[in-house]
Design an enzyme around this catalytic site. Structure first.
Site, mmCIF file in Angstrom:
data_model
loop_
_atom_site.group_PDB
_atom_site.id
_atom_site.type_symbol
_atom_site.label_atom_id
_atom_site.label_comp_id
_atom_site.label_asym_id
_atom_site.label_seq_id
_atom_site.Cartn_x
_atom_site.Cartn_y
_atom_site.Cartn_z
ATOM 1 N N ARG A 153 1.035 -1.777 0.216
ATOM 2 C CA ARG A 153 0.337 0.245 0.551
ATOM 3 C C ARG A 153 0.775 1.147 -0.005
ATOM 4 O O ARG A 153 0.491 2.252 -0.704
ATOM 5 C CB ARG A 153 -0.825 -0.126 1.512
ATOM 6 C CG ARG A 153 -2.008 0.008 1.059
ATOM 7 C CD ARG A 153 -2.654 -0.411 2.238
ATOM 8 N NE ARG A 153 -2.391 -1.319 2.907
ATOM 9 C CZ ARG A 153 -2.405 -2.695 2.534
ATOM 10 N NH1 ARG A 153 -3.404 -2.813 1.499
ATOM 11 N NH2 ARG A 153 -1.445 -4.569 2.488
ATOM 12 N N THR A 154 1.673 1.482 1.022
ATOM 13 C CA THR A 154 3.103 3.100 1.071
ATOM 14 C C THR A 154 3.601 3.240 0.077
ATOM 15 O O THR A 154 3.119 4.409 -0.622
ATOM 16 C CB THR A 154 3.484 2.361 2.052
ATOM 17 O OG1 THR A 154 2.261 2.139 3.455
ATOM 18 C CG2 THR A 154 4.094 3.978 2.541
ATOM 19 N N LYS B 106 25.930 -3.065 0.160
ATOM 20 C CA LYS B 106 27.109 -3.196 0.157
ATOM 21 C C LYS B 106 27.888 -2.494 2.052
ATOM 22 O O LYS B 106 28.629 -2.558 1.897
ATOM 23 C CB LYS B 106 27.892 -1.948 -1.056
ATOM 24 C CG LYS B 106 27.287 -3.281 -2.405
ATOM 25 C CD LYS B 106 27.660 -1.795 -3.385
ATOM 26 C CE LYS B 106 27.227 -3.121 -4.479
ATOM 27 N NZ LYS B 106 27.187 -0.958 -5.557
ATOM 28 N N ARG C 72 10.935 3.853 3.895
ATOM 29 C CA ARG C 72 10.508 3.594 4.820
ATOM 30 C C ARG C 72 12.029 2.469 5.489
ATOM 31 O O ARG C 72 12.157 2.120 4.474
ATOM 32 C CB ARG C 72 9.377 2.350 4.620
ATOM 33 C CG ARG C 72 9.185 1.336 5.280
ATOM 34 C CD ARG C 72 8.353 0.493 5.314
ATOM 35 N NE ARG C 72 6.822 1.109 5.323
ATOM 36 C CZ ARG C 72 5.289 0.609 5.520
ATOM 37 N NH1 ARG C 72 5.190 -0.573 5.186
ATOM 38 N NH2 ARG C 72 4.546 1.530 5.431
ATOM 39 N N HIS D 117 4.440 6.158 12.115
ATOM 40 C CA HIS D 117 4.109 6.366 10.406
ATOM 41 C C HIS D 117 2.864 7.402 10.681
ATOM 42 O O HIS D 117 2.007 7.133 10.147
ATOM 43 C CB HIS D 117 3.499 4.809 10.539
ATOM 44 C CG HIS D 117 3.243 4.094 8.811
ATOM 45 N ND1 HIS D 117 2.775 5.575 7.599
ATOM 46 C CD2 HIS D 117 2.484 3.278 8.421
ATOM 47 C CE1 HIS D 117 2.558 4.538 6.384
ATOM 48 N NE2 HIS D 117 3.001 3.554 7.268
HETATM 49 C C1 NCD Z 1 0.742 -0.006 8.468
HETATM 50 C C2 NCD Z 1 2.431 -0.383 9.161
HETATM 51 O O1 NCD Z 1 3.334 -0.550 7.868
HETATM 52 O O2 NCD Z 1 2.532 0.101 10.000
HETATM 53 N N1 NCD Z 1 0.497 -1.226 6.969
HETATM 54 C C3 NCD Z 1 0.647 0.730 6.643
HETATM 55 O O3 NCD Z 1 1.381 0.880 5.956
HETATM 56 N N2 NCD Z 1 -0.398 0.629 5.752
HETATM 57 C C4 NCD Z 1 0.486 -1.471 9.211
HETATM 58 C C5 NCD Z 1 0.986 -2.836 9.762
HETATM 59 O O4 NCD Z 1 2.137 -3.442 8.457
HETATM 60 O O5 NCD Z 1 0.599 -3.721 10.157
#
Ligand code: NCD
Length: 308
Positions: free
Chosen positions: A51-52, A80, A101, A129
């Protein structure tokens, strides 16, 4: 230059500005389809994501910009031995904005100290997040018409769930929000969230273990997955997974206008029979994710809103 590393990097007023812009985009996405022409977004994802990452890419493409990046540490020079600081320096020569991320808490903050372009935290370990938080706020505001005077229940893995940590940090800023934290003892909210956030804000909160008893008291329910990848011990995960499952039957205990949020992916904490219920808001969150990220990219890049 602004970065977006934790939800409180924005004032309440700025948060409202992003949510309002996201609503205007949602009402007329085509109007914004050229505002980021010639701009590049780099997605540096050291941890799995569907998703993200896709939502960031979709947002930038919807603004007329382009994207580049990687979607696993194994695809980057991290293998590396390159540091996050060096990667940020390098990538800021290739892109106008970075979404990162990382499994380590603080990595996007570190990147922001070395980047020449805005850095957005797309999730750092169990910490924060913040773009998910904006999505959650937008969804709650759409459903409840307010972000204050709410009783919000967080259920599941409250220890490792970074979306919970950042949303609580944000919700304590609105008057008279109350919290129920529903989890087993092993997965209760971290002490630092109590000591650094809830107590200083004077927020009322309760830690409980029973979902069914709590459901009737809530204005909003936020379900979460047990965060398998953050457990040190497989046996602990196996014992705790599946501890809460929201079903259509249990949902009868809740008020008729209590939205059910979940950042997704879900495993088994929300049964499929809940999806048909009008209170299920988790697919709205996914759609809102694109509009929020479009709005955020516009704000951080200082892109003007088209007049027509
Ligand atoms: C969440 C995350 O990555 O923290 N997912 C997301 O980005 N929508 C929640 C999860 O992974 O449970």
């Amino acid at each position: 230059m602004r970065h977006f590393i934790t939800p409180t990097d924005f004032t309440d007023k700025e948060t409202q500005m992003v949510l309002d812009l996201a609503e205007r985009i949602a009402a007329n996405p085509a109007k914004y389809s050229h505002v980021a022409e010639g701009k590049k977004l780099a997605t540096l994802f050291y941890e799995p994501s569907t998703r993200t990452r896709l939502s960031f890419e979709s947002a930038m493409l919807s603004l007329g910009g382009t994207t580049l990046g990687f979607s696993g540490a194994d695809q980057s020079s991290a293998t590396k031995g390159e540091t996050v600081a060096d990667t940020a320096r390098v990538v800021s020569c290739y892109a106008d904005i970075i979404a990162m991320r990382h499994p380590k808490e603080g990595a996007p903050l570190c990147a922001s100290m070395f980047s020449r372009v805005p850095v957005i935290n797309a999730g750092d370990g169990g910490h924060s997040h913040p773009t998910q938080t904006l999505i959650d706020l937008m969804t709650i505001r759409q459903r409840k018409k307010r972000l204050d005077h709410l009783t919000i229940g967080f259920c599941g893995d409250l220890k490792f769930g970074r979306t919970v940590h950042s949303l609580v940090n944000s919700l304590v800023r609105y008057p008279d929000n109350r919290f129920y934290f529903i989890s087993p003892e092993e997965l209760r909210i971290p002490d630092y969230l109590i000591e650094d956030t809830l107590i200083p804000a004077g927020s009322r909160y309760m830690e409980v273990t029973c979902l069914e008893d709590t459901l009737p008291k809530l204005n909003v329910l936020y379900m979460t997955r047990v965060q398998k990848e953050r457990f040190f011990n497989e046996d602990d995960y196996l014992r705790l997974k599946g501890i809460y499952t929201l079903t259509a039957d249990k949902l009868q205990l809740a008020s008729a206008d209590m939205p059910v949020l979940h950042p997704l992916p879900r495993v088994d904490e929300i049964a499929m029979d809940v999806d048909q219920d009008s209170r299920a808001a988790y697919f709205d969150q996914v759609q809102n994710g694109v509009y929020i990220r479009m709005a955020l990219i516009m704000m951080l890049l200082g892109l003007a809103e088209p007049q027509t």
